[in-house]
Design a protein around this motif. Structure first.
Motif, PDB file in Angstrom:
ATOM      1  N   VAL A  43      10.261  30.460  60.673  1.00 42.63           N
ATOM      2  CA  VAL A  43      10.755  30.563  59.297  1.00 42.63           C
ATOM      3  C   VAL A  43      10.141  31.784  58.634  1.00 42.63           C
ATOM      4  O   VAL A  43       8.920  31.935  58.598  1.00 42.63           O
ATOM      5  CB  VAL A  43      10.434  29.279  58.499  1.00 42.63           C
ATOM      6  CG1 VAL A  43      10.854  29.435  57.043  1.00 42.63           C
ATOM      7  CG2 VAL A  43      11.126  28.081  59.135  1.00 42.63           C
ATOM      8  N   ARG A  45       9.697  33.500  55.217  1.00 37.58           N
ATOM      9  CA  ARG A  45       9.785  33.175  53.793  1.00 37.58           C
ATOM     10  C   ARG A  45       9.463  34.414  52.970  1.00 37.58           C
ATOM     11  O   ARG A  45       8.966  35.400  53.486  1.00 37.58           O
ATOM     12  CB  ARG A  45       8.853  32.024  53.450  1.00 37.58           C
ATOM     13  CG  ARG A  45       7.424  32.243  53.805  1.00 37.58           C
ATOM     14  CD  ARG A  45       6.585  30.963  53.674  1.00 37.58           C
ATOM     15  NE  ARG A  45       5.283  31.160  54.231  1.00 37.58           N
ATOM     16  CZ  ARG A  45       4.240  31.619  53.568  1.00 37.58           C
ATOM     17  NH1 ARG A  45       4.350  31.925  52.302  1.00 37.58           N
ATOM     18  NH2 ARG A  45       3.086  31.781  54.177  1.00 37.58           N
ATOM     19  N   ARG A  46       9.797  34.337  51.706  1.00 40.48           N
ATOM     20  CA  ARG A  46       9.615  35.469  50.779  1.00 40.48           C
ATOM     21  C   ARG A  46      10.393  36.702  51.236  1.00 40.48           C
ATOM     22  O   ARG A  46       9.907  37.832  51.132  1.00 40.48           O
ATOM     23  CB  ARG A  46       8.137  35.790  50.593  1.00 40.48           C
ATOM     24  CG  ARG A  46       7.409  34.697  49.838  1.00 40.48           C
ATOM     25  CD  ARG A  46       6.101  35.169  49.316  1.00 40.48           C
ATOM     26  NE  ARG A  46       5.064  34.945  50.305  1.00 40.48           N
ATOM     27  CZ  ARG A  46       3.809  35.338  50.149  1.00 40.48           C
ATOM     28  NH1 ARG A  46       3.436  35.981  49.077  1.00 40.48           N
ATOM     29  NH2 ARG A  46       2.923  35.094  51.077  1.00 40.48           N
ATOM     30  N   ALA A  54      19.441  30.816  52.232  1.00 39.48           N
ATOM     31  CA  ALA A  54      18.809  31.112  53.515  1.00 39.48           C
ATOM     32  C   ALA A  54      19.868  31.593  54.498  1.00 39.48           C
ATOM     33  O   ALA A  54      21.061  31.366  54.313  1.00 39.48           O
ATOM     34  CB  ALA A  54      18.102  29.877  54.054  1.00 39.48           C
ATOM     35  N   HIS A  63      14.582  33.216  54.439  1.00 43.56           N
ATOM     36  CA  HIS A  63      14.896  32.798  53.062  1.00 43.56           C
ATOM     37  C   HIS A  63      13.964  33.463  52.066  1.00 43.56           C
ATOM     38  O   HIS A  63      12.890  33.948  52.426  1.00 43.56           O
ATOM     39  CB  HIS A  63      14.888  31.270  52.921  1.00 43.56           C
ATOM     40  CG  HIS A  63      13.522  30.660  52.940  1.00 43.56           C
ATOM     41  ND1 HIS A  63      12.902  30.210  51.809  1.00 43.56           N
ATOM     42  CD2 HIS A  63      12.662  30.438  53.954  1.00 43.56           C
ATOM     43  CE1 HIS A  63      11.715  29.724  52.117  1.00 43.56           C
ATOM     44  NE2 HIS A  63      11.545  29.852  53.422  1.00 43.56           N
ATOM     45  N   GLU A  66       9.324  30.496  48.643  1.00 48.04           N
ATOM     46  CA  GLU A  66       7.990  30.255  49.209  1.00 48.04           C
ATOM     47  C   GLU A  66       8.032  29.110  50.218  1.00 48.04           C
ATOM     48  O   GLU A  66       7.341  29.133  51.217  1.00 48.04           O
ATOM     49  CB  GLU A  66       7.005  29.930  48.078  1.00 48.04           C
ATOM     50  CG  GLU A  66       5.578  29.784  48.522  1.00 48.04           C
ATOM     51  CD  GLU A  66       4.997  31.040  49.159  1.00 48.04           C
ATOM     52  OE1 GLU A  66       4.256  30.893  50.144  1.00 48.04           O
ATOM     53  OE2 GLU A  66       5.273  32.146  48.684  1.00 48.04           O
ATOM     54  N   ARG A  67       8.863  28.099  49.930  1.00 46.33           N
ATOM     55  CA  ARG A  67       8.975  26.927  50.804  1.00 46.33           C
ATOM     56  C   ARG A  67      10.435  26.708  51.160  1.00 46.33           C
ATOM     57  O   ARG A  67      11.318  26.796  50.304  1.00 46.33           O
ATOM     58  CB  ARG A  67       8.456  25.678  50.089  1.00 46.33           C
ATOM     59  CG  ARG A  67       6.966  25.690  49.836  1.00 46.33           C
ATOM     60  CD  ARG A  67       6.464  24.431  49.111  1.00 46.33           C
ATOM     61  NE  ARG A  67       7.141  23.219  49.511  1.00 46.33           N
ATOM     62  CZ  ARG A  67       7.897  22.481  48.689  1.00 46.33           C
ATOM     63  NH1 ARG A  67       8.079  22.846  47.440  1.00 46.33           N
ATOM     64  NH2 ARG A  67       8.457  21.381  49.110  1.00 46.33           N
ATOM     65  N   LEU A  68      10.684  26.372  52.410  1.00 46.31           N
ATOM     66  CA  LEU A  68      12.054  26.098  52.838  1.00 46.31           C
ATOM     67  C   LEU A  68      12.511  24.727  52.367  1.00 46.31           C
ATOM     68  O   LEU A  68      13.686  24.522  52.079  1.00 46.31           O
ATOM     69  CB  LEU A  68      12.146  26.189  54.370  1.00 46.31           C
ATOM     70  CG  LEU A  68      13.533  26.073  54.979  1.00 46.31           C
ATOM     71  CD1 LEU A  68      14.456  27.187  54.467  1.00 46.31           C
ATOM     72  CD2 LEU A  68      13.447  26.107  56.493  1.00 46.31           C
TER      73      LEU A  68
END
Length: 144
Positions: A43, A45-46, A54, A63, A66-68
């Motif tokens: 993953v 992120r940012r 995403a 994506h 910060e968190r999926l």
């Protein structure tokens, strides 16, 4: 089951390499990546060039957040086809990972032939269904 997962990851490796390339480019601009076993995906992120949502390419999910595992609206809800509760973006993207692992290099051409990023696309409807219920990630016949 482990053997099938490994085979699926190898089968979709060309798609994953595209995702990895995007991830590596993003790292230079502040993106972060980590393996998330639940998603069977690396993953990223940012991601700096996205307004949200995403993109899944094989076993790589890119994506902006910060968190999926954040809430997102279903495609039907966004298209005004009904009011549905938000679903988990992680669950929606995990469905795409499963689809990629089954279809391998055929996923992207089939996805585009089915309408691309659209509520009409059975791949997106199936991913929303999976995110809502935990079942039914295969676009044409319930769950595989």
């Amino acid at each position: 089951m482990l053997g099938l997962r490994v085979f699926g990851m190898l089968w979709t490796l060309p798609n994953s390499l595209l995702g990895l390339l995007l991830g590596l480019i993003g790292l230079a601009f502040g993106a972060r990546m980590r393996w998330q076993p639940r998603e069977l995906a690396l993953v990223v992120r940012r991601w700096p060039w996205s307004r949200g949502g995403a993109l899944t390419l094989g076993n790589v999910i890119v994506h902006a957040g910060e968190r999926l595992d954040t809430p997102c609206l279903t495609y039907a809800h966004r298209a005004g086809r009904g009011i549905e509760p938000p679903v988990s973006l992680a669950d929606h993207e995990r469905a795409h990972v499963y689809q990629y692992m089954l279809l391998g290099p055929f996923f992207l051409p089939l996805y585009l032939l089915c309408g691309g990023v659209s509520v009409r696309n059975p791949f997106e409807r199936a991913a929303d269904r999976y995110a809502q219920s935990g079942q039914g990630w295969w676009p044409w016949t319930g769950d595989v």
